[in-house]
Design a protein around this motif. Sequence first.
Motif, PDB file in Angstrom:
ATOM      1  N   ILE A  96      42.208  32.477  40.226  1.00  9.36           N
ATOM      2  CA  ILE A  96      42.478  33.915  40.159  1.00  9.36           C
ATOM      3  C   ILE A  96      41.772  34.515  38.956  1.00  9.36           C
ATOM      4  O   ILE A  96      41.106  35.542  39.056  1.00  9.36           O
ATOM      5  CB  ILE A  96      43.997  34.191  40.118  1.00  9.36           C
ATOM      6  N   GLU A  97      41.890  33.843  37.794  1.00 11.38           N
ATOM      7  CA  GLU A  97      41.211  34.319  36.588  1.00 11.38           C
ATOM      8  C   GLU A  97      39.701  34.332  36.798  1.00 11.38           C
ATOM      9  O   GLU A  97      39.022  35.274  36.407  1.00 11.38           O
ATOM     10  CB  GLU A  97      41.567  33.434  35.395  1.00 11.38           C
ATOM     11  N   SER A  98      39.181  33.292  37.423  1.00 18.79           N
ATOM     12  CA  SER A  98      37.750  33.204  37.681  1.00 18.79           C
ATOM     13  C   SER A  98      37.305  34.327  38.610  1.00 18.79           C
ATOM     14  O   SER A  98      36.247  34.931  38.412  1.00 18.79           O
ATOM     15  CB  SER A  98      37.411  31.847  38.282  1.00 18.79           C
ATOM     16  N   PHE A  99      38.121  34.634  39.615  1.00 20.36           N
ATOM     17  CA  PHE A  99      37.805  35.715  40.542  1.00 20.36           C
ATOM     18  C   PHE A  99      37.737  37.040  39.804  1.00 20.36           C
ATOM     19  O   PHE A  99      36.806  37.814  39.979  1.00 20.36           O
ATOM     20  CB  PHE A  99      38.846  35.785  41.670  1.00 20.36           C
ATOM     21  N   HIS A 100      38.738  37.304  38.947  1.00 23.06           N
ATOM     22  CA  HIS A 100      38.752  38.544  38.177  1.00 23.06           C
ATOM     23  C   HIS A 100      37.514  38.643  37.287  1.00 23.06           C
ATOM     24  O   HIS A 100      36.896  39.702  37.201  1.00 23.06           O
ATOM     25  CB  HIS A 100      40.019  38.643  37.318  1.00 23.06           C
ATOM     26  N   LEU A 101      37.176  37.554  36.643  1.00 19.88           N
ATOM     27  CA  LEU A 101      36.017  37.555  35.759  1.00 19.88           C
ATOM     28  C   LEU A 101      34.732  37.763  36.548  1.00 19.88           C
ATOM     29  O   LEU A 101      33.870  38.559  36.151  1.00 19.88           O
ATOM     30  CB  LEU A 101      35.948  36.255  34.953  1.00 19.88           C
ATOM     31  N   SER A 102      34.578  37.076  37.676  1.00 13.29           N
ATOM     32  CA  SER A 102      33.382  37.237  38.508  1.00 13.29           C
ATOM     33  C   SER A 102      33.254  38.669  39.002  1.00 13.29           C
ATOM     34  O   SER A 102      32.159  39.243  39.014  1.00 13.29           O
ATOM     35  CB  SER A 102      33.426  36.295  39.709  1.00 13.29           C
ATOM     36  N   GLU A 103      34.377  39.232  39.414  1.00  7.66           N
ATOM     37  CA  GLU A 103      34.376  40.615  39.887  1.00  7.66           C
ATOM     38  C   GLU A 103      33.980  41.569  38.763  1.00  7.66           C
ATOM     39  O   GLU A 103      33.166  42.479  38.951  1.00  7.66           O
ATOM     40  CB  GLU A 103      35.764  40.981  40.428  1.00  7.66           C
ATOM     41  N   ALA A 104      34.543  41.350  37.580  1.00 13.12           N
ATOM     42  CA  ALA A 104      34.225  42.203  36.434  1.00 13.12           C
ATOM     43  C   ALA A 104      32.750  42.049  36.042  1.00 13.12           C
ATOM     44  O   ALA A 104      32.077  43.040  35.750  1.00 13.12           O
ATOM     45  CB  ALA A 104      35.138  41.868  35.260  1.00 13.12           C
ATOM     46  N   LYS A 108      32.826  44.641  25.815  1.00 14.21           N
ATOM     47  CA  LYS A 108      33.701  45.811  25.845  1.00 14.21           C
ATOM     48  C   LYS A 108      33.975  46.242  27.286  1.00 14.21           C
ATOM     49  O   LYS A 108      35.122  46.484  27.670  1.00 14.21           O
ATOM     50  CB  LYS A 108      33.063  46.958  25.057  1.00 14.21           C
ATOM     51  N   LYS A 109      32.930  46.306  28.088  1.00 11.15           N
ATOM     52  CA  LYS A 109      33.088  46.699  29.493  1.00 11.15           C
ATOM     53  C   LYS A 109      33.883  45.644  30.276  1.00 11.15           C
ATOM     54  O   LYS A 109      34.698  45.985  31.121  1.00 11.15           O
ATOM     55  CB  LYS A 109      31.724  46.943  30.145  1.00 11.15           C
ATOM     56  N   LEU A 110      33.642  44.371  29.978  1.00 14.58           N
ATOM     57  CA  LEU A 110      34.406  43.311  30.640  1.00 14.58           C
ATOM     58  C   LEU A 110      35.891  43.422  30.321  1.00 14.58           C
ATOM     59  O   LEU A 110      36.733  43.259  31.204  1.00 14.58           O
ATOM     60  CB  LEU A 110      33.896  41.932  30.207  1.00 14.58           C
ATOM     61  N   ARG A 111      36.199  43.669  29.064  1.00 10.53           N
ATOM     62  CA  ARG A 111      37.598  43.808  28.657  1.00 10.53           C
ATOM     63  C   ARG A 111      38.268  44.939  29.449  1.00 10.53           C
ATOM     64  O   ARG A 111      39.361  44.768  29.995  1.00 10.53           O
ATOM     65  CB  ARG A 111      37.702  44.081  27.155  1.00 10.53           C
ATOM     66  N   ILE A 112      37.593  46.072  29.556  1.00 11.55           N
ATOM     67  CA  ILE A 112      38.136  47.220  30.294  1.00 11.55           C
ATOM     68  C   ILE A 112      38.336  46.861  31.766  1.00 11.55           C
ATOM     69  O   ILE A 112      39.391  47.131  32.348  1.00 11.55           O
ATOM     70  CB  ILE A 112      37.214  48.453  30.136  1.00 11.55           C
ATOM     71  N   GLU A 113      37.316  46.248  32.371  1.00 10.75           N
ATOM     72  CA  GLU A 113      37.401  45.869  33.791  1.00 10.75           C
ATOM     73  C   GLU A 113      38.501  44.838  34.040  1.00 10.75           C
ATOM     74  O   GLU A 113      39.233  44.923  35.016  1.00 10.75           O
ATOM     75  CB  GLU A 113      36.060  45.339  34.297  1.00 10.75           C
ATOM     76  N   GLU A 159      41.220  44.262  32.217  1.00 12.67           N
ATOM     77  CA  GLU A 159      42.531  44.902  32.051  1.00 12.67           C
ATOM     78  C   GLU A 159      42.883  45.705  33.291  1.00 12.67           C
ATOM     79  O   GLU A 159      44.007  45.632  33.789  1.00 12.67           O
ATOM     80  CB  GLU A 159      42.533  45.800  30.810  1.00 12.67           C
ATOM     81  N   ARG A 160      41.928  46.435  33.823  1.00 14.56           N
ATOM     82  CA  ARG A 160      42.153  47.222  35.038  1.00 14.56           C
ATOM     83  C   ARG A 160      42.470  46.300  36.216  1.00 14.56           C
ATOM     84  O   ARG A 160      43.403  46.541  36.980  1.00 14.56           O
ATOM     85  CB  ARG A 160      40.916  48.073  35.339  1.00 14.56           C
ATOM     86  N   SER A 161      41.717  45.228  36.336  1.00  8.98           N
ATOM     87  CA  SER A 161      41.906  44.292  37.437  1.00  8.98           C
ATOM     88  C   SER A 161      43.281  43.623  37.377  1.00  8.98           C
ATOM     89  O   SER A 161      43.965  43.498  38.396  1.00  8.98           O
ATOM     90  CB  SER A 161      40.801  43.242  37.391  1.00  8.98           C
ATOM     91  N   TYR A 162      43.701  43.199  36.179  1.00  8.89           N
ATOM     92  CA  TYR A 162      45.007  42.555  36.041  1.00  8.89           C
ATOM     93  C   TYR A 162      46.145  43.528  36.312  1.00  8.89           C
ATOM     94  O   TYR A 162      47.151  43.166  36.915  1.00  8.89           O
ATOM     95  CB  TYR A 162      45.170  41.919  34.659  1.00  8.89           C
ATOM     96  N   LYS A 163      45.981  44.779  35.899  1.00  3.88           N
ATOM     97  CA  LYS A 163      47.023  45.783  36.172  1.00  3.88           C
ATOM     98  C   LYS A 163      47.166  46.004  37.666  1.00  3.88           C
ATOM     99  O   LYS A 163      48.265  46.095  38.184  1.00  3.88           O
ATOM    100  CB  LYS A 163      46.694  47.100  35.456  1.00  3.88           C
ATOM    101  N   LEU A 164      46.038  46.069  38.368  1.00  2.00           N
ATOM    102  CA  LEU A 164      46.092  46.232  39.825  1.00  2.00           C
ATOM    103  C   LEU A 164      46.713  45.007  40.489  1.00  2.00           C
ATOM    104  O   LEU A 164      47.498  45.128  41.428  1.00  2.00           O
ATOM    105  CB  LEU A 164      44.684  46.465  40.389  1.00  2.00           C
ATOM    106  N   HIS A 165      46.375  43.823  39.990  1.00  2.00           N
ATOM    107  CA  HIS A 165      46.926  42.579  40.542  1.00  2.00           C
ATOM    108  C   HIS A 165      48.432  42.508  40.339  1.00  2.00           C
ATOM    109  O   HIS A 165      49.176  42.097  41.229  1.00  2.00           O
ATOM    110  CB  HIS A 165      46.240  41.370  39.917  1.00  2.00           C
ATOM    111  N   GLU A 166      48.898  42.917  39.171  1.00  2.00           N
ATOM    112  CA  GLU A 166      50.340  42.890  38.880  1.00  2.00           C
ATOM    113  C   GLU A 166      51.104  43.846  39.795  1.00  2.00           C
ATOM    114  O   GLU A 166      52.219  43.555  40.216  1.00  2.00           O
ATOM    115  CB  GLU A 166      50.600  43.268  37.415  1.00  2.00           C
ATOM    116  N   LYS A 167      50.508  44.972  40.136  1.00  2.00           N
ATOM    117  CA  LYS A 167      51.174  45.945  41.023  1.00  2.00           C
ATOM    118  C   LYS A 167      51.318  45.406  42.427  1.00  2.00           C
ATOM    119  O   LYS A 167      52.251  45.757  43.137  1.00  2.00           O
ATOM    120  CB  LYS A 167      50.374  47.254  41.051  1.00  2.00           C
TER     121      LYS A 167
END
Length: 147
Positions: free
Chosen positions: A77-85, A130-135, A137-145
């Motif tokens: 899951i973490e790898s997916f988020h990172l690849s997407e970002a 910086k952009k990765l951090r923003i992406e 954070e956004r991705s994890y917030k969406l995943h948590e919802k």
Amino acid sequence: MFKNRGNKQDALDAIQETSCKAFLSIGQLRNPEYFSTWLFRILIRECYQLLKDRKQIIPYEENELSIRLESKQDKEIESFHLSEALSKLKASYQTSIILFYYRDLSIQDIAEIMEKPVDTIKTYLRRAKKKLRIELERSYKLHEKTI
């Protein structure tokens, strides 16, 4: 876990197969600077194949296996988020991040490969992080919802 650790003949077989496969496919190597990485990947695959062929892999206990599978799913899951970002970054940012963090190249080496000044590479890395951090954070917030 492997049975017969330190079996010299198995090690020699793996090295021999690796050498043969590397020799036969050296023409497929696109970047000579990654020769050692490429060679080690062949060796690792050969070792796994050797163990698989000889059925020398000891299965994990059931509870240990389930813990490892859960851990693997979290990493996927973490790898997916990172690849997407990463995919959302500009190409120059992606390249600099991949070369620095995944290929462990120095900033100087990256500058030479990308034919850019060292300071430009530092800027790419800083902006990309910086952009990765923003992406992320956004991705994890969406995943948590969605959970």
